[in-house]
Design a protein around this motif. Sequence first.
Motif, mmCIF file in Angstrom:
data_model
loop_
_atom_site.group_PDB
_atom_site.id
_atom_site.type_symbol
_atom_site.label_atom_id
_atom_site.label_comp_id
_atom_site.label_asym_id
_atom_site.label_seq_id
_atom_site.Cartn_x
_atom_site.Cartn_y
_atom_site.Cartn_z
ATOM 1 N N SER A 11 10.857 24.921 102.543
ATOM 2 C CA SER A 11 12.158 24.298 102.306
ATOM 3 C C SER A 11 13.208 25.004 103.141
ATOM 4 C CB SER A 11 12.533 24.376 100.828
ATOM 5 O OG SER A 11 13.841 23.889 100.616
ATOM 6 N N LEU A 12 14.190 24.247 103.592
ATOM 7 C CA LEU A 12 15.304 24.814 104.354
ATOM 8 C C LEU A 12 16.352 25.447 103.458
ATOM 9 C CD1 LEU A 12 15.814 21.907 106.937
ATOM 10 C CD2 LEU A 12 14.714 24.122 107.354
ATOM 11 N N TYR A 13 16.307 25.189 102.147
ATOM 12 C CA TYR A 13 17.378 25.644 101.270
ATOM 13 C C TYR A 13 16.898 26.269 99.964
ATOM 14 C CZ TYR A 13 16.354 21.405 98.625
ATOM 15 O OH TYR A 13 15.709 20.451 97.887
ATOM 16 N N TYR A 14 15.627 26.094 99.605
ATOM 17 C CA TYR A 14 15.152 26.556 98.297
ATOM 18 C C TYR A 14 13.937 27.459 98.473
ATOM 19 C CZ TYR A 14 13.767 26.492 93.384
ATOM 20 O OH TYR A 14 13.447 26.863 92.104
ATOM 21 N N THR A 15 13.945 28.599 97.789
ATOM 22 C CA THR A 15 12.820 29.530 97.836
ATOM 23 C C THR A 15 11.900 29.257 96.660
ATOM 24 O OG1 THR A 15 14.199 31.220 98.885
ATOM 25 C CG2 THR A 15 12.129 31.949 97.883
ATOM 26 N N TYR A 16 10.726 28.730 96.960
ATOM 27 C CA TYR A 16 9.775 28.386 95.898
ATOM 28 C C TYR A 16 9.072 29.644 95.394
ATOM 29 C CZ TYR A 16 10.272 23.379 96.633
ATOM 30 O OH TYR A 16 10.763 22.111 96.692
ATOM 31 N N ARG A 17 8.851 29.651 94.083
ATOM 32 C CA ARG A 17 8.144 30.755 93.428
ATOM 33 C C ARG A 17 6.829 30.226 92.872
ATOM 34 N NH1 ARG A 17 9.597 33.566 87.923
ATOM 35 N NH2 ARG A 17 11.057 31.819 87.755
ATOM 36 N N VAL A 18 5.715 30.859 93.222
ATOM 37 C CA VAL A 18 4.407 30.483 92.691
ATOM 38 C C VAL A 18 4.167 31.292 91.420
ATOM 39 C CG1 VAL A 18 1.928 30.392 93.106
ATOM 40 C CG2 VAL A 18 3.529 29.888 94.967
ATOM 41 N N HIS A 19 3.927 30.596 90.308
ATOM 42 C CA HIS A 19 3.771 31.245 89.012
ATOM 43 C C HIS A 19 2.288 31.466 88.707
ATOM 44 C CE1 HIS A 19 8.022 30.469 87.884
ATOM 45 N NE2 HIS A 19 7.862 29.438 88.686
ATOM 46 N N PRO A 20 1.952 32.535 88.023
ATOM 47 C CA PRO A 20 0.544 32.748 87.652
ATOM 48 C C PRO A 20 0.066 31.679 86.682
ATOM 49 C CG PRO A 20 1.984 34.362 86.568
ATOM 50 C CD PRO A 20 2.834 33.625 87.548
ATOM 51 N N HIS A 21 -1.182 31.269 86.839
ATOM 52 C CA HIS A 21 -1.707 30.215 85.972
ATOM 53 C C HIS A 21 -2.153 30.795 84.633
ATOM 54 C CE1 HIS A 21 -5.501 31.706 87.790
ATOM 55 N NE2 HIS A 21 -6.017 31.386 86.611
ATOM 56 N N PHE A 22 -2.259 29.927 83.662
ATOM 57 C CA PHE A 22 -2.713 30.300 82.320
ATOM 58 C C PHE A 22 -4.151 29.844 82.133
ATOM 59 C CE2 PHE A 22 -3.697 29.068 77.988
ATOM 60 C CZ PHE A 22 -3.294 30.161 77.232
ATOM 61 N N PHE A 23 -4.946 30.704 81.481
ATOM 62 C CA PHE A 23 -6.301 30.318 81.083
ATOM 63 C C PHE A 23 -6.648 31.063 79.810
ATOM 64 C CE2 PHE A 23 -10.903 31.290 81.018
ATOM 65 C CZ PHE A 23 -11.367 29.993 80.850
ATOM 66 N N SER A 24 -7.385 30.386 78.925
ATOM 67 C CA SER A 24 -7.858 31.020 77.701
ATOM 68 C C SER A 24 -9.369 30.849 77.612
ATOM 69 C CB SER A 24 -7.183 30.395 76.473
ATOM 70 O OG SER A 24 -7.668 30.993 75.289
ATOM 71 N N ALA A 25 -10.080 31.958 77.505
ATOM 72 C CA ALA A 25 -11.542 31.901 77.410
ATOM 73 C C ALA A 25 -11.993 31.375 76.048
ATOM 74 C CB ALA A 25 -12.136 33.291 77.645
ATOM 75 N N THR A 26 -11.122 31.460 75.061
ATOM 76 C CA THR A 26 -11.425 30.903 73.746
ATOM 77 C C THR A 26 -10.360 29.878 73.401
ATOM 78 O OG1 THR A 26 -10.153 32.641 72.632
ATOM 79 C CG2 THR A 26 -12.506 33.047 72.969
ATOM 80 N N GLU A 27 -10.688 28.995 72.505
ATOM 81 C CA GLU A 27 -9.748 27.942 72.155
ATOM 82 C C GLU A 27 -8.510 28.533 71.495
ATOM 83 O OE1 GLU A 27 -9.760 24.285 69.035
ATOM 84 O OE2 GLU A 27 -11.418 24.292 70.493
ATOM 85 N N PRO A 28 -7.318 28.328 72.074
ATOM 86 C CA PRO A 28 -6.098 28.903 71.485
ATOM 87 C C PRO A 28 -5.816 28.282 70.118
ATOM 88 C CG PRO A 28 -5.727 28.159 73.757
ATOM 89 C CD PRO A 28 -7.038 27.596 73.315
ATOM 90 N N SER A 29 -4.995 28.972 69.365
ATOM 91 C CA SER A 29 -4.628 28.458 68.050
ATOM 92 C C SER A 29 -3.846 27.151 68.184
ATOM 93 C CB SER A 29 -3.790 29.482 67.295
ATOM 94 O OG SER A 29 -2.608 29.775 68.002
ATOM 95 N N ARG A 30 -3.930 26.346 67.163
ATOM 96 C CA ARG A 30 -3.259 25.042 67.134
ATOM 97 C C ARG A 30 -1.741 25.232 67.253
ATOM 98 N NH1 ARG A 30 -5.414 20.324 64.643
ATOM 99 N NH2 ARG A 30 -3.837 18.728 64.162
ATOM 100 N N VAL A 31 -1.064 24.327 67.995
ATOM 101 C CA VAL A 31 0.379 24.417 68.159
ATOM 102 C C VAL A 31 1.026 23.158 67.579
ATOM 103 C CG1 VAL A 31 0.281 25.906 70.173
ATOM 104 C CG2 VAL A 31 0.272 23.438 70.497
#
Length: 568
Positions: A11-31
Amino acid sequence: MHQPDITPRASLYYTYRVHPHFFSATEPSRVPVTIVGGGPIGMVTALALARHGVRCVVLQAEQQVSEGSRAIVFTKRSQEILQHVGVADAVCAKGLPWRCGNSYYRGQRVFRMESPVDEDDRFAPLINLQQNVLEGFLVDAIEREPLVELRWGNKLMGVTQDDNGVMLDIDTPDGTYRQATDWLVAADGARSTVRSALGLRFEGNSYEGRFVIADIRIDLDLPTERLAYFAPEWNPGNTVLMHREPDGIWRVDYQLPADEDVEHALKPETIRERIDAQLAMMGLAGKTWELDWCSVYSARALTLPDYVHGRILFAGDAAHLLPIFGVRGANTGFQDAIDLAWKLAAVARRAAPEALLRSYTHDRVGAAREIIEEAGKSTRFMTPPTHGHRLLRDATLALSIDHAFVRPLFHWRTSRAHDYRHSPLNSPDDDNARMHAGPVVGAPLPNLRLGENDYLYDHLGAAFHLLSFSDSPLNAAVQDEIAKWRARGIAVTVIAFAPTRHAGVPGADLTLYDATDRALQKYGATWGSAYLARPDHHICARWQTLDADRLATALAQATSHSARAFQE
C-alpha cells in the motif's frame, strides 16, 4: 489446510500488520456468540455485544485487514454507531468530513447537493476514510476488550445447528478444530460461507453496470466533495465518480463499456489510459499519479427475506447487497450490527425471550427493502439497465444544461438512518399520535449539544434510555417499575432534562440543564413529557405524561415480553 497469505499487503499509505493465527489442539469451551467474518460489520457487532456484557469470538479467515480502501464514505449515523463502540474519535481524527456533492455534464455543473447540518450534530454528515484504516481502529479496540477474542487465520468450513446451539468446523494453518457456540452471527460478506451452507438465496435485482474502482495517489487542489461526471467524452454514455481520501489518495470509479471483460479492464495500461483521460477532461493533463489498488464492482440490490434462521443470524453483506450509490453498503451494515447486538445480547443473557430476535428480521429486512427501492432509482440513473432507461437518463442530461427543474433528478439519495415506525417493539398505547412535533416513535434520538465538546450521545450507554423533561422527582411507582426491569437484566438509564440548575433530579441517573428549552423544542416536548429509546438509540415510546403502567407496557413490548409482541 487453510493457508492465508502472510505477506504484508502492499500500500502507498497504509502499513499492514500480519497477526498470528489461532489454533486449538483440543475443542475450546463453548462460547455464547461466535461471529464469522472479521470485517467492519463483524467487529462492530462484537464490540457492541461486549458493551452489553456478552463474550464472543470472531473468526477471520485472513491474518490481516482487508486489501484496499473498499468502503470509504461513512454517514453521521454510522459515526454515532462507531462512537458507541469506541472508535469514533480515531475515525474523526483521521477521516475527511464533507457535506457537498457535485454532478457534471458536458463540462458544466448541473447539480449540487448539500447535506443539512444541524447545530446539535457532533459529526459531519459524511466522512471519508479507507476501510482498511477503519478496520485497524476496530482491531485496536478489540485488543483492548477482554470480552472479544479475534481469531486470525480461522476459516469456517462447515456448520450444523440444533435447538440448543451451533457447531462449527474451522480450518487453520495448523489444522482443524471444532467450536460450539450458543449463537452464530454470519457477517462473512457477499460470498458468505454460512449463507451457502444453509442454501439461502437473495431476492432482488442485479444490474449490468460494472465499475472499476481505482485508488490513486495524486496531489489535487480540490475540496473534499463528491464529484460525479455523466457521459464524459472519453467514456460516452457512462458515469465517473471521484472522492478524496486521507493521505493524498483519490478514489476514481468509472463505469465500463458493457462488452468489456474484467481482465482487460484491470490491466495497468488500461487503467492508466482511462484515468489520464479523466484528468485531462478536468484540465489536469499530465498530472502525475500512482495506482495503489483497484477492483471491479457490479451494482446489486438484493436481500435475504429473513435474517434469522434458528440460532444463525445474518448481518451486513451476508444479509444484503446494496449499490454503492448513496453510500449504503457498510452504513446499512452498521445499523444491522447495533440493532442485532442489543437484541441478541438480551436473549443470550436470558433477559428476553428468543421472540425478540423476530424483530431483528422485521426491522432490518424492512430497512433493506426500503433502501433497495431508493437505491434502485439512483442505480437506474447511474447505470441505466435498459434502452428505455438510458433514453430517459440521456434526455434528463440534455435538459439539465438549460433547465433547472430537471436537475434534482441527479440527487443520489444518500444513505440515512432508518425509521422503525412499524416495528413490533413500539409501544401500543403511548402518546405518539397526540404529539405533533419532535422525533416520532421509530426514529433515532436526535443528538443535543450540551456544551463545549459535550453531546447527549456522549452519555448514552448499553441500555434503554428514559428521557424525562422535568425537574420533579421521578414518580415513586415509575422508579419501582424501573427497578423491576433492572432486576430482570434489562438495563434502564434515566436522563432528566431540568429547566433550572439542579444537583440531580431524584430518581434520575443523570440530570442535564435545559435553561433555554432547546432540548424541549428539539423533542417537541412539554414539561412532564418523556421518551423511551431502545439500546440502539431508536425511540420506542413517547408520552405527554408518564406513569408506571405505561412504562411497564412499553418495556414489555420493546423486549418481547408482552403477548402482543409475541404475536408479531
